[in-house]
Design a protein around this motif. Structure first.
Motif, PDB file in Angstrom:
ATOM      1  N   ALA A 194      72.058  65.266  53.118  1.00  0.00           N
ATOM      2  CA  ALA A 194      71.350  64.001  53.340  1.00  0.00           C
ATOM      3  C   ALA A 194      70.255  64.118  54.394  1.00  0.00           C
ATOM      4  CB  ALA A 194      72.341  62.925  53.767  1.00  0.00           C
ATOM      5  N   ILE A 195      70.170  65.285  55.043  1.00  0.00           N
ATOM      6  CA  ILE A 195      69.288  65.448  56.191  1.00  0.00           C
ATOM      7  C   ILE A 195      68.271  66.552  55.936  1.00  0.00           C
ATOM      8  CG2 ILE A 195      69.210  66.210  58.595  1.00  0.00           C
ATOM      9  CD1 ILE A 195      72.011  64.972  58.931  1.00  0.00           C
ATOM     10  N   ALA A 196      67.026  66.282  56.294  1.00  0.00           N
ATOM     11  CA  ALA A 196      66.004  67.315  56.362  1.00  0.00           C
ATOM     12  C   ALA A 196      65.708  67.547  57.838  1.00  0.00           C
ATOM     13  CB  ALA A 196      64.740  66.894  55.620  1.00  0.00           C
ATOM     14  N   TYR A 197      65.920  68.783  58.292  1.00  0.00           N
ATOM     15  CA  TYR A 197      65.801  69.119  59.712  1.00  0.00           C
ATOM     16  C   TYR A 197      64.513  69.882  59.959  1.00  0.00           C
ATOM     17  CZ  TYR A 197      66.746  71.695  64.061  1.00  0.00           C
ATOM     18  OH  TYR A 197      66.665  72.251  65.308  1.00  0.00           O
ATOM     19  N   LEU A 198      63.707  69.384  60.882  1.00  0.00           N
ATOM     20  CA  LEU A 198      62.463  70.049  61.252  1.00  0.00           C
ATOM     21  C   LEU A 198      62.595  70.581  62.671  1.00  0.00           C
ATOM     22  CD1 LEU A 198      59.509  70.756  60.592  1.00  0.00           C
ATOM     23  CD2 LEU A 198      58.868  68.545  61.556  1.00  0.00           C
ATOM     24  N   PRO A 199      62.798  71.903  62.833  1.00  0.00           N
ATOM     25  CA  PRO A 199      62.923  72.465  64.181  1.00  0.00           C
ATOM     26  C   PRO A 199      61.571  72.492  64.887  1.00  0.00           C
ATOM     27  CG  PRO A 199      62.935  74.216  62.561  1.00  0.00           C
ATOM     28  CD  PRO A 199      62.929  72.925  61.784  1.00  0.00           C
ATOM     29  N   GLU A 200      61.620  72.773  66.179  1.00  0.00           N
ATOM     30  CA  GLU A 200      60.384  72.817  66.963  1.00  0.00           C
ATOM     31  C   GLU A 200      59.411  73.846  66.405  1.00  0.00           C
ATOM     32  OE1 GLU A 200      58.917  73.609  71.578  1.00  0.00           O
ATOM     33  OE2 GLU A 200      61.039  73.295  71.135  1.00  0.00           O
ATOM     34  N   LEU A 248      65.433  64.717  60.751  1.00  0.00           N
ATOM     35  CA  LEU A 248      65.709  65.049  62.143  1.00  0.00           C
ATOM     36  C   LEU A 248      64.553  65.910  62.648  1.00  0.00           C
ATOM     37  CD1 LEU A 248      69.517  65.973  62.339  1.00  0.00           C
ATOM     38  CD2 LEU A 248      68.430  63.746  62.482  1.00  0.00           C
ATOM     39  N   LEU A 249      63.868  65.440  63.655  1.00  0.00           N
ATOM     40  CA  LEU A 249      62.678  66.118  64.175  1.00  0.00           C
ATOM     41  C   LEU A 249      62.945  66.562  65.604  1.00  0.00           C
ATOM     42  CD1 LEU A 249      59.996  63.541  62.928  1.00  0.00           C
ATOM     43  CD2 LEU A 249      61.013  65.459  61.677  1.00  0.00           C
ATOM     44  N   ASP A 250      62.894  67.860  65.847  1.00  0.00           N
ATOM     45  CA  ASP A 250      63.209  68.430  67.155  1.00  0.00           C
ATOM     46  C   ASP A 250      61.913  68.789  67.877  1.00  0.00           C
ATOM     47  OD1 ASP A 250      64.340  69.578  69.352  1.00  0.00           O
ATOM     48  OD2 ASP A 250      65.376  71.190  68.289  1.00  0.00           O
ATOM     49  N   GLU A 251      61.562  68.029  68.920  1.00  0.00           N
ATOM     50  CA  GLU A 251      60.330  68.239  69.687  1.00  0.00           C
ATOM     51  C   GLU A 251      59.143  68.460  68.738  1.00  0.00           C
ATOM     52  OE1 GLU A 251      60.254  67.643  72.719  1.00  0.00           O
ATOM     53  OE2 GLU A 251      62.184  68.128  73.616  1.00  0.00           O
ATOM     54  N   PRO A 252      58.883  67.530  67.835  1.00  0.00           N
ATOM     55  CA  PRO A 252      57.912  67.782  66.759  1.00  0.00           C
ATOM     56  C   PRO A 252      56.466  67.915  67.207  1.00  0.00           C
ATOM     57  CG  PRO A 252      58.587  65.486  66.762  1.00  0.00           C
ATOM     58  CD  PRO A 252      59.479  66.190  67.735  1.00  0.00           C
ATOM     59  N   THR A 253      56.101  67.404  68.396  1.00  0.00           N
ATOM     60  CA  THR A 253      54.698  67.471  68.822  1.00  0.00           C
ATOM     61  C   THR A 253      54.456  68.537  69.889  1.00  0.00           C
ATOM     62  OG1 THR A 253      55.054  65.716  70.460  1.00  0.00           O
ATOM     63  CG2 THR A 253      54.308  65.049  68.272  1.00  0.00           C
ATOM     64  N   SER A 254      55.476  69.332  70.180  1.00  0.00           N
ATOM     65  CA  SER A 254      55.314  70.375  71.190  1.00  0.00           C
ATOM     66  C   SER A 254      54.227  71.363  70.767  1.00  0.00           C
ATOM     67  CB  SER A 254      56.638  71.118  71.383  1.00  0.00           C
ATOM     68  OG  SER A 254      56.493  72.176  72.293  1.00  0.00           O
ATOM     69  N   GLY A 255      53.237  71.551  71.621  1.00  0.00           N
ATOM     70  CA  GLY A 255      52.175  72.511  71.341  1.00  0.00           C
ATOM     71  C   GLY A 255      51.039  71.987  70.492  1.00  0.00           C
ATOM     72  N   LEU A 256      51.079  70.723  70.091  1.00  0.00           N
ATOM     73  CA  LEU A 256      50.008  70.166  69.270  1.00  0.00           C
ATOM     74  C   LEU A 256      48.897  69.611  70.155  1.00  0.00           C
ATOM     75  CD1 LEU A 256      51.916  68.181  66.488  1.00  0.00           C
ATOM     76  CD2 LEU A 256      51.298  70.598  66.564  1.00  0.00           C
ATOM     77  N   ASP A 257      47.669  69.639  69.627  1.00  0.00           N
ATOM     78  CA  ASP A 257      46.562  69.045  70.372  1.00  0.00           C
ATOM     79  C   ASP A 257      46.587  67.526  70.191  1.00  0.00           C
ATOM     80  OD1 ASP A 257      45.009  68.201  68.045  1.00  0.00           O
ATOM     81  OD2 ASP A 257      44.443  70.307  67.789  1.00  0.00           O
ATOM     82  N   PRO A 258      45.819  66.774  71.005  1.00  0.00           N
ATOM     83  CA  PRO A 258      45.893  65.309  70.956  1.00  0.00           C
ATOM     84  C   PRO A 258      45.608  64.708  69.576  1.00  0.00           C
ATOM     85  CG  PRO A 258      44.821  65.991  72.972  1.00  0.00           C
ATOM     86  CD  PRO A 258      45.006  67.232  72.149  1.00  0.00           C
ATOM     87  N   VAL A 259      44.648  65.274  68.850  1.00  0.00           N
ATOM     88  CA  VAL A 259      44.339  64.748  67.524  1.00  0.00           C
ATOM     89  C   VAL A 259      45.525  64.963  66.583  1.00  0.00           C
ATOM     90  CG1 VAL A 259      42.871  64.986  65.498  1.00  0.00           C
ATOM     91  CG2 VAL A 259      41.853  65.016  67.783  1.00  0.00           C
ATOM     92  N   ALA A 260      46.100  66.165  66.615  1.00  0.00           N
ATOM     93  CA  ALA A 260      47.246  66.463  65.756  1.00  0.00           C
ATOM     94  C   ALA A 260      48.444  65.596  66.125  1.00  0.00           C
ATOM     95  CB  ALA A 260      47.610  67.942  65.862  1.00  0.00           C
ATOM     96  N   ILE A 261      48.613  65.302  67.414  1.00  0.00           N
ATOM     97  CA  ILE A 261      49.711  64.435  67.848  1.00  0.00           C
ATOM     98  C   ILE A 261      49.540  63.034  67.277  1.00  0.00           C
ATOM     99  CG2 ILE A 261      50.713  63.252  69.853  1.00  0.00           C
ATOM    100  CD1 ILE A 261      50.282  65.858  71.416  1.00  0.00           C
ATOM    101  N   ASP A 262      48.324  62.496  67.370  1.00  0.00           N
ATOM    102  CA  ASP A 262      48.085  61.152  66.823  1.00  0.00           C
ATOM    103  C   ASP A 262      48.324  61.123  65.316  1.00  0.00           C
ATOM    104  OD1 ASP A 262      47.463  60.121  69.296  1.00  0.00           O
ATOM    105  OD2 ASP A 262      45.300  60.249  69.041  1.00  0.00           O
ATOM    106  N   VAL A 270      64.266  58.226  60.543  1.00  0.00           N
ATOM    107  CA  VAL A 270      63.759  59.331  61.351  1.00  0.00           C
ATOM    108  C   VAL A 270      64.423  59.328  62.720  1.00  0.00           C
ATOM    109  CG1 VAL A 270      61.717  60.426  62.338  1.00  0.00           C
ATOM    110  CG2 VAL A 270      61.524  59.160  60.179  1.00  0.00           C
ATOM    111  N   LEU A 271      65.057  60.441  63.072  1.00  0.00           N
ATOM    112  CA  LEU A 271      65.553  60.654  64.426  1.00  0.00           C
ATOM    113  C   LEU A 271      64.688  61.731  65.055  1.00  0.00           C
ATOM    114  CD1 LEU A 271      67.470  60.391  66.817  1.00  0.00           C
ATOM    115  CD2 LEU A 271      69.036  61.957  65.654  1.00  0.00           C
ATOM    116  N   MET A 272      63.923  61.340  66.061  1.00  0.00           N
ATOM    117  CA  MET A 272      63.031  62.261  66.760  1.00  0.00           C
ATOM    118  C   MET A 272      63.613  62.572  68.132  1.00  0.00           C
ATOM    119  SD  MET A 272      58.923  61.947  67.467  1.00  0.00           S
ATOM    120  CE  MET A 272      58.978  60.655  68.710  1.00  0.00           C
ATOM    121  N   VAL A 273      63.879  63.842  68.380  1.00  0.00           N
ATOM    122  CA  VAL A 273      64.393  64.290  69.666  1.00  0.00           C
ATOM    123  C   VAL A 273      63.219  64.849  70.453  1.00  0.00           C
ATOM    124  CG1 VAL A 273      65.858  66.002  70.781  1.00  0.00           C
ATOM    125  CG2 VAL A 273      66.709  64.740  68.801  1.00  0.00           C
TER     126      VAL A 273
END
Length: 239
Positions: free
Chosen positions: A78-84, A157-171, A187-190
């Motif tokens: 039931a879960i799709a996990y997206l690691p950092e 499940l999103l684990d630190e999904p914006t780590s290392g992204l630039d501001p445009v990519a984060i938005d 969505v559970l974002m850690v």
């Protein structure tokens, strides 16, 4: 509202040390929920327990109403996990990565479905045939999310999904998460990113040293106050 993820009085031990103590929270259908905390707060331990890789010392975790330890396979299905750092192949294109990983999962998709998924994450058409070794981290994240969508898992499940992204990519990523929640995904974002959590989440739970120390809810048609959450995060006021 239907609860899809639940932790109830959850306690977890690792190497003989209690790292989560009486954690209780839930994630609802169609909701973006952020579990916010600094390094060592217990965020990754919580994810591993939800995925069935760690067993609770006390309390329980449930996916779609069923205790994870009773049926780990059903919980993971039931879960799709997206690691950092998503483990995609740099020598393959976006399309090739998706076809390959879907075939491993026994869930092959049509070319049309793959293009639709890549459209939904706003990956430029011209880049889809390029090797991922040429991609930015933000572009790789989009491919990983497209893979999660193609699996048709209702929970992300999103684990630190914006780590290392630039501001445009984060938005762009924040806008994508809001769209996914609006379309009915849970969505559970850690994360340790206070701003990102406030931009995306309907609700936030603040984790510190293995304990929940704050809860925040977005007002109707509004967002959670970043300054209030930041003050609680750094411990300047009671959460």
């Amino acid at each position: 509202m239907t609860l899809v993820l639940e932790a109830e009085k959850l306690c977890v031990e690792r190497s003989g040390k209690r790292v989560l103590q009486d954690i209780t929270f839930d994630v609802r259908a169609g909701e973006a929920f952020a579990l916010l905390g600094g390094n060592g707060a217990g965020k990754s331990t919580t994810l591993l327990t939800l995925l069935g890789f760690l067993a609770p010392a006390a309390g329980t975790v449930r996916v779609n109403g069923r205790a994870v330890q009773d049926d780990v396979a059903a919980a993971r299905a039931a879960i799709a996990y997206l690691p950092e750092a998503a483990a995609l192949y740099g020598h393959l294109s976006a399309r090739e990565n998706l076809r390959y990983f879907l075939s491993l999962a026994g869930a092959p998709s049509s070319a049309e479905a793959i293009e639709t998924a890549l459209d939904s994450v706003s990956l430029e058409t011209a880049a889809r045939a390029n090797r991922l070794s040429e991609y930015s981290k933000g572009m790789r994240q989009k491919v990983a999310i497209a893979l999660a969508l193609l699996r048709e898992a209702p929970i992300l499940l999103l684990d630190e999904p914006t780590s290392g992204l630039d501001p445009v990519a984060i938005d762009e990523f924040h806008a994508l998460v809001r769209r996914l929640a609006g379309a009915g995904k849970s969505v559970l974002m850690v994360t340790h990113d206070v701003y990102g959590a406030c931009q995306v989440a309907h609700r936030i739970a603040l984790l510190r040293k293995g304990e929940l120390v704050g809860r925040f809810t977005a007002p109707e048609n509004g967002r959670i106050d970043t300054e209030v959450v930041h003050a609680a995060f750094v411990g300047r006021q009671a959460a």
